[in-house]
Design a protein around this motif. Structure first.
Motif, PDB file in Angstrom:
ATOM      1  N   ASP A   1       0.814  -1.219   0.000  1.00 40.66           N
ATOM      2  CA  ASP A   1       0.000   0.000   0.000  1.00 40.66           C
ATOM      3  C   ASP A   1       0.847   1.268   0.000  1.00 40.66           C
ATOM      4  N   MET A   2       2.140   1.136  -0.324  1.00 41.71           N
ATOM      5  CA  MET A   2       3.019   2.298  -0.392  1.00 41.71           C
ATOM      6  C   MET A   2       3.465   2.525  -1.829  1.00 41.71           C
TER       7      MET A   2
ATOM      8  N   GLU B   1      -3.330  14.497  -0.690  1.00 40.75           N
ATOM      9  CA  GLU B   1      -3.578  14.286   0.734  1.00 40.75           C
ATOM     10  C   GLU B   1      -2.998  12.953   1.221  1.00 40.75           C
ATOM     11  N   ASP B   2      -2.634  12.085   0.272  1.00 44.68           N
ATOM     12  CA  ASP B   2      -2.051  10.786   0.630  1.00 44.68           C
ATOM     13  C   ASP B   2      -0.525  10.803   0.649  1.00 44.68           C
TER      14      ASP B   2
ATOM     15  N   PRO C   1       2.874  17.456   4.199  1.00 50.02           N
ATOM     16  CA  PRO C   1       3.549  16.192   4.511  1.00 50.02           C
ATOM     17  C   PRO C   1       4.911  16.447   5.142  1.00 50.02           C
ATOM     18  N   ALA C   2       5.536  15.404   5.647  1.00 54.22           N
ATOM     19  CA  ALA C   2       6.939  15.518   6.048  1.00 54.22           C
ATOM     20  C   ALA C   2       7.755  15.863   4.807  1.00 54.22           C
ATOM     21  N   SER C   3       8.797  16.659   4.956  1.00 51.41           N
ATOM     22  CA  SER C   3       9.528  17.084   3.762  1.00 51.41           C
ATOM     23  C   SER C   3      10.973  17.461   4.071  1.00 51.41           C
TER      24      SER C   3
ATOM     25  N   ALA D   1       8.670  11.650  -3.885  1.00 52.09           N
ATOM     26  CA  ALA D   1       7.654  11.559  -2.839  1.00 52.09           C
ATOM     27  C   ALA D   1       7.430  10.100  -2.416  1.00 52.09           C
ATOM     28  N   ILE D   2       6.892   9.945  -1.229  1.00 50.66           N
ATOM     29  CA  ILE D   2       6.419   8.658  -0.733  1.00 50.66           C
ATOM     30  C   ILE D   2       4.948   8.834  -0.386  1.00 50.66           C
TER      31      ILE D   2
END
Length: 388
Positions: free
Chosen positions: A286-287, A331-332, A362-364, A383-384
């Protein structure tokens, strides 16, 4: 005038039927596809009716956005691609209020498209469109705007997983010494008989591409759709194995009791192709891990040389298409990393980025680098993503 946008496997025979029916429907028909030297805005200029038949939501949004300067204020847009009801809502917000929008995806493959025997699932105000839509086949009025798109996804969320189920059934039989033809004959006497016969021998010609089937199931993703999710995973594995352009019945040959691939490459056709040494993204469970996206076009040329705003918009549009291909959105995104060749450009970059991450960011990580892989590039973003 009618402008038919999209000349893919389904679009070509559908446009041909319209052209052959010009005298009957009372409209001259023009067609458009990428790479012709004519912009889509020029192609739709003066057209009372614009029909789109494209691969996915991202392609439709891109084309209709580019068409806006040429659209007549009183035009009607008939969207016949399979893009789902959410995308129809986005198109309604994109188009001027004076432009009528109708969703009319079709059931059927290439042969019915050529014969005019498709089923047109139409949503919205169909006044005056009966003669045109009936050129393609039987028109079924489904309700208000978006109802046709929802009906198409609902149907495909049953038909496509059922074909994956048959493929797995054949694989189970072969693993236990059951002859495939004998199994198909037994299944022919059940409600699954038609599908069993279709998958007994994969079709030599592509009627409904396996990659499109995977895309359609991605549009059908919702929390309770466990069978659709499992079918989509199987199809995406087959697509990663190089079967995306083959008929969906190729899933029967692909499924044979082999372990599922843990890493599945993701390379949407709407994003400029890679050089073959990397994939735009790789899904593991799911990643989703997205490779660095940069501002270059399908010809490999830099977009917006020296302009951070233009390059950032291009990069985030590429990210949007990759996310949409997997049924995800910004948003994901859980982590984003940005490489800038000049940290002084971070303000212009940040203004664009905030448009795509309007809520909790998000984290960045943002770093300055001396240069990127092509002269003229100002940034690269990877991105992840946690998939829905």
């Amino acid at each position: 005038m009618i402008a038919f946008i999209g000349q893919g496997r389904m679009g070509v025979p559908m446009a041909r039927r319209l052209i052959e029916a010009e005298h009957t429907i009372g409209h001259k028909v023009t067609t458009w596809r990428r790479g012709t030297g004519v912009t889509v805005a020029e192609a739709v200029a003066g057209a009372e009716l614009v029909i789109t038949m494209l691969r996915d939501p991202a392609a439709v949004r891109e084309v209709l956005t580019a068409a806006l300067p040429g659209l007549r204020p009183d035009a009607t847009v008939v969207e016949m691609s399979t893009i789902g009801p959410d995308a129809i809502g986005e198109l309604r917000a994109l188009l001027p209020a004076s432009v009528r929008l109708v969703d009319a995806p079709v059931l059927g493959s290439v042969a019915p498209a050529a014969d005019g025997t498709l089923t047109v699932l139409a949503g919205g105000d169909l006044a005056g469109l009966g003669d045109v839509l009936s050129v393609f086949g039987t028109v079924r009025e489904c309700g208000p705007l978006g109802a046709g798109a929802a009906m198409k996804i609902a149907v495909m969320s049953a038909l496509v997983p059922a074909q994956v189920l048959i493929a797995e059934t054949y694989a189970y039989g072969e693993a236990h010494g059951v002859d495939r033809d004998a199994l198909a004959d037994v299944l022919s006497g059940t409600p699954l008989g038609v599908l069993a016969e279709r998958l007994r021998t994969p079709a030599p010609e592509t009627r409904y591409a396996l990659g499109l089937a995977a895309k359609d199931l991605a549009l059908a993703a919702w929390p309770d759709a466990t069978l659709a999710a499992a079918g989509r995973k199987r199809l995406q594995e087959a697509e990663a194995a190089g079967l995306g352009d083959q008929d969906v019945t190729a899933i029967a040959a692909h499924v044979g009791g082999r372990p599922a691939h843990r890493a599945v490459p993701v390379n949407p056709a709407t994003v400029p192709a890679t050089n073959g040494f990397y994939s735009h993204a790789v899904r593991v469970g799911d990643m989703l891990y997205v490779s660095g996206q940069a501002a270059f076009d399908s010809r490999g040329e830099v977009v917006g040389a020296g302009d951070m705003t233009v390059q950032a918009e291009h990069v985030f549009q590429c990210l949007a298409r990759i996310l949409a291909d997997q049924g995800a959105g910004f948003e994901d995104v859980v982590f984003v990393r940005t490489y800038l060749t000049n940290m002084d450009d971070r303000v212009a970059y940040g203004q664009v980025r905030r448009k795509y991450f309007p809520g909790t960011p998000p984290a960045s990580t943002t770093v300055e680098v001396s240069k990127l892989f092509m002269p003229g590039l100002l940034l690269e973003v990877d991105a992840i993503v946690a998939l829905p």
